[in-house]
Motif scaffolding. Structure first.
Motif, PDB file in Angstrom:
ATOM      1  N   MET A  49      30.233  34.360  32.116  1.00 20.66           N
ATOM      2  CA  MET A  49      30.677  33.384  33.079  1.00 20.66           C
ATOM      3  C   MET A  49      31.824  33.991  33.895  1.00 20.66           C
ATOM      4  O   MET A  49      32.769  34.528  33.333  1.00 20.66           O
ATOM      5  CB  MET A  49      31.144  32.120  32.317  1.00 20.66           C
ATOM      6  N   THR A  67      34.135  30.075  37.730  1.00 24.17           N
ATOM      7  CA  THR A  67      33.425  29.065  36.940  1.00 24.17           C
ATOM      8  C   THR A  67      34.265  28.642  35.746  1.00 24.17           C
ATOM      9  O   THR A  67      34.348  27.450  35.424  1.00 24.17           O
ATOM     10  CB  THR A  67      32.064  29.616  36.465  1.00 24.17           C
ATOM     11  N   GLN A  68      34.910  29.591  35.083  1.00 25.68           N
ATOM     12  CA  GLN A  68      35.779  29.261  33.956  1.00 25.68           C
ATOM     13  C   GLN A  68      36.935  28.361  34.386  1.00 25.68           C
ATOM     14  O   GLN A  68      37.272  27.398  33.690  1.00 25.68           O
ATOM     15  CB  GLN A  68      36.324  30.535  33.310  1.00 25.68           C
ATOM     16  N   TRP A 117      35.687  24.833  34.974  1.00 23.75           N
ATOM     17  CA  TRP A 117      35.527  24.113  33.709  1.00 23.75           C
ATOM     18  C   TRP A 117      36.870  23.792  33.066  1.00 23.75           C
ATOM     19  O   TRP A 117      37.032  22.733  32.462  1.00 23.75           O
ATOM     20  CB  TRP A 117      34.630  24.899  32.748  1.00 23.75           C
ATOM     21  N   PHE A 150      33.456  26.316  24.871  1.00 26.05           N
ATOM     22  CA  PHE A 150      34.121  26.879  26.052  1.00 26.05           C
ATOM     23  C   PHE A 150      35.112  27.956  25.635  1.00 26.05           C
ATOM     24  O   PHE A 150      35.933  27.769  24.747  1.00 26.05           O
ATOM     25  CB  PHE A 150      34.847  25.757  26.808  1.00 26.05           C
ATOM     26  N   GLN A 151      35.011  29.094  26.295  1.00 26.73           N
ATOM     27  CA  GLN A 151      35.945  30.209  26.081  1.00 26.73           C
ATOM     28  C   GLN A 151      36.521  30.600  27.425  1.00 26.73           C
ATOM     29  O   GLN A 151      35.846  30.500  28.448  1.00 26.73           O
ATOM     30  CB  GLN A 151      35.225  31.410  25.463  1.00 26.73           C
ATOM     31  N   LEU A 152      37.766  31.049  27.416  1.00 28.62           N
ATOM     32  CA  LEU A 152      38.420  31.432  28.655  1.00 28.62           C
ATOM     33  C   LEU A 152      38.825  32.896  28.569  1.00 28.62           C
ATOM     34  O   LEU A 152      39.485  33.315  27.612  1.00 28.62           O
ATOM     35  CB  LEU A 152      39.647  30.542  28.876  1.00 28.62           C
ATOM     36  N   ALA A 200      41.496  29.245  25.706  1.00 29.63           N
ATOM     37  CA  ALA A 200      40.954  28.020  26.298  1.00 29.63           C
ATOM     38  C   ALA A 200      41.639  26.792  25.716  1.00 29.63           C
ATOM     39  O   ALA A 200      41.971  25.854  26.450  1.00 29.63           O
ATOM     40  CB  ALA A 200      39.445  27.947  26.061  1.00 29.63           C
TER      41      ALA A 200
END
Length: 128
Positions: free
Chosen positions: A1, A5-6, A9, A76-78, A89
């Motif tokens: 991603m 996009t991150q 989100w 979800f990961q950042l 995240a």
């Protein structure tokens, strides 16, 4: 991603996290359970009991737990694609959610002040 996009989100998921944390810790619909938690956090016999119940009275603290639930459901990961991405995240979501809650609190305070000033003006006009 990709990073855009991150970030999308991040700022989008922080909205429901902040909303849930604020509603549970401030709004009338959860007043009775919150009062029970406040009582237990002040009068609990053990430190663990007091701290556990305090978590339901503080929007900052509670937002951490709401965030963990969101991370479990969304994965979800950042920035990084491993456990570090979850940690980044998590803290980023808590930060943004609390930023949103601070803005909301200031907005509510300003609205309340305005309503009070209007009521005072209406009473003054009514007395003249």
């Amino acid at each position: 991603m990709d990073i855009s996009t991150q970030l999308f989100w991040l700022f989008t998921m922080a909205l429901p996290i902040g909303c849930i944390a604020w509603t549970v810790t401030h709004e009338e619909v959860f007043r009775e359970p919150r009062e029970y938690c406040v009582n237990c956090s002040k009068n609990g016999k053990t430190l663990l009991r007091r701290k556990f119940f305090y978590l339901f009275t503080c929007e900052y603290c509670f937002s951490h737990y709401v965030t963990v639930v969101f991370l479990l459901f969304t994965k979800f990961q950042l920035l990084l694609p491993d456990w570090r991405g979850y940690a980044i995240a998590g803290f980023a979501l808590v930060f943004v959610a609390n930023f949103y809650m601070s803005i909301f609190a200031l907005l509510r305070q300003a609205i309340k002040k305005e309503k009070t000033e209007i009521e005072v003006l209406q009473k003054e006009v009514g007395q003249d």
